[in-house]
Design a protein around this motif. Sequence first.
Motif, PDB file in Angstrom:
ATOM      1  N   GLU A 171       0.564  -1.105   0.030  1.00 15.01           N
ATOM      2  CA  GLU A 171      -0.102  -0.204   0.116  1.00 15.01           C
ATOM      3  C   GLU A 171       0.729   1.263  -0.028  1.00 15.01           C
ATOM      4  N   PHE A 172       1.822   1.207   0.785  1.00 11.90           N
ATOM      5  CA  PHE A 172       2.849   2.513   0.809  1.00 11.90           C
ATOM      6  C   PHE A 172       3.662   2.688  -0.691  1.00 11.90           C
ATOM      7  N   HIS A 174       2.411   1.764  -3.402  1.00 14.47           N
ATOM      8  CA  HIS A 174       1.436   2.413  -4.475  1.00 14.47           C
ATOM      9  C   HIS A 174       1.209   3.909  -4.231  1.00 14.47           C
ATOM     10  N   ASP A 175       1.102   4.184  -2.794  1.00 15.30           N
ATOM     11  CA  ASP A 175       0.692   5.566  -2.456  1.00 15.30           C
ATOM     12  C   ASP A 175       1.872   6.513  -2.601  1.00 15.30           C
ATOM     13  N   PHE A 176       3.203   6.042  -2.722  1.00 14.37           N
ATOM     14  CA  PHE A 176       4.397   6.879  -3.094  1.00 14.37           C
ATOM     15  C   PHE A 176       4.406   6.703  -4.491  1.00 14.37           C
ATOM     16  N   GLN A 178       2.079   7.071  -6.541  1.00 14.25           N
ATOM     17  CA  GLN A 178       1.062   8.088  -7.112  1.00 14.25           C
ATOM     18  C   GLN A 178       1.578   9.393  -6.659  1.00 14.25           C
ATOM     19  N   LEU A 179       2.231   9.570  -5.487  1.00 16.35           N
ATOM     20  CA  LEU A 179       2.719  10.974  -5.232  1.00 16.35           C
ATOM     21  C   LEU A 179       3.681  11.328  -6.099  1.00 16.35           C
ATOM     22  N   GLN A 205       0.787  17.615   1.844  1.00 14.53           N
ATOM     23  CA  GLN A 205       0.203  16.130   1.436  1.00 14.53           C
ATOM     24  C   GLN A 205       1.591  15.175   1.482  1.00 14.53           C
ATOM     25  N   ASN A 206       2.612  15.588   1.007  1.00 13.52           N
ATOM     26  CA  ASN A 206       3.758  14.719   1.042  1.00 13.52           C
ATOM     27  C   ASN A 206       4.158  14.323   2.726  1.00 13.52           C
ATOM     28  N   SER A 209       2.084  11.714   4.294  1.00 15.00           N
ATOM     29  CA  SER A 209       2.431  10.323   3.856  1.00 15.00           C
ATOM     30  C   SER A 209       3.858   9.995   4.267  1.00 15.00           C
ATOM     31  N   SER A 212       3.484   8.990   7.935  1.00 20.93           N
ATOM     32  CA  SER A 212       2.945   7.587   8.184  1.00 20.93           C
ATOM     33  C   SER A 212       3.948   6.569   7.603  1.00 20.93           C
TER      34      SER A 212
END
Length: 264
Positions: A171-172, A174-176, A178-179, A205-206, A209, A212
Amino acid sequence: MANEFVSRSLDEIRFWSRIMKEHSLFLSLGFSSDDIKLIDEAKQFITVFERIEEQLNRFSVSSDPQQVKAFNNQVYQSVASIWAYKRKVLGLTLRCEVLSNNYPLLIDHTSREAAYFANRLKELNEGKLVPLPEAIIQENVFFLKIMADHAKFIGHLLDPSERKLVDQAREFSHDFDQLMYQAIDLDHMKPESETPALLGQFLDQNRVSVVSLRDFKKTARDLIEACRIKSNIHPLLADHVFREAERFIEIIDMFEGHLQNSHG
């Protein structure tokens, strides 16, 4: 300004020399026992960066800027050498001339960090201390990619039975990713310095993330050190990726401070 140049230079060298030293260790541990020459080369770089760390202790914020500039040049040469070594190892790996436990992406990742370090030393010696808006975005693209890579490495080095942690790492990742693509889009739009709100929102926003991910890495590091996770992750590697997330948060804070000061 002279003091800022000295403190920035020493800070970059202190942080990244340790990272380069650890890269050398991780690469050396990943080779097969047959690759004695490559292992020896990696270990030589451990010595090189340990010496740099020893020299660093002779400097302070009040040191002569010209001496620090000379030191930056000296460190730059060592960083350029380790970058060339990493690219050589990557080439050998991609051509299947070397079989090791070092993923090609990991070798490339370490070479990108060496290139970043070399570039920072060059910029500092050119007097570039204040980040431009486009530099802020590009720096975030670099670090977001680094964070995405870390999540991928963690996911692949965890034991497959650690299903929940493997899923979290994915998940991390994928999130990074996208960022990072979002940052690349913003870079292509080239927002002018008159749009600090856009850059501020981007940095906020960065940060959410990265905090986290940093917390996830800290938990993983503590569990690995306590032998409560099944993985192939070296405890030092767990701490290494945690420190890089901390570094990214510091850089985001610095950029936000700069934006507020320049548009206050």
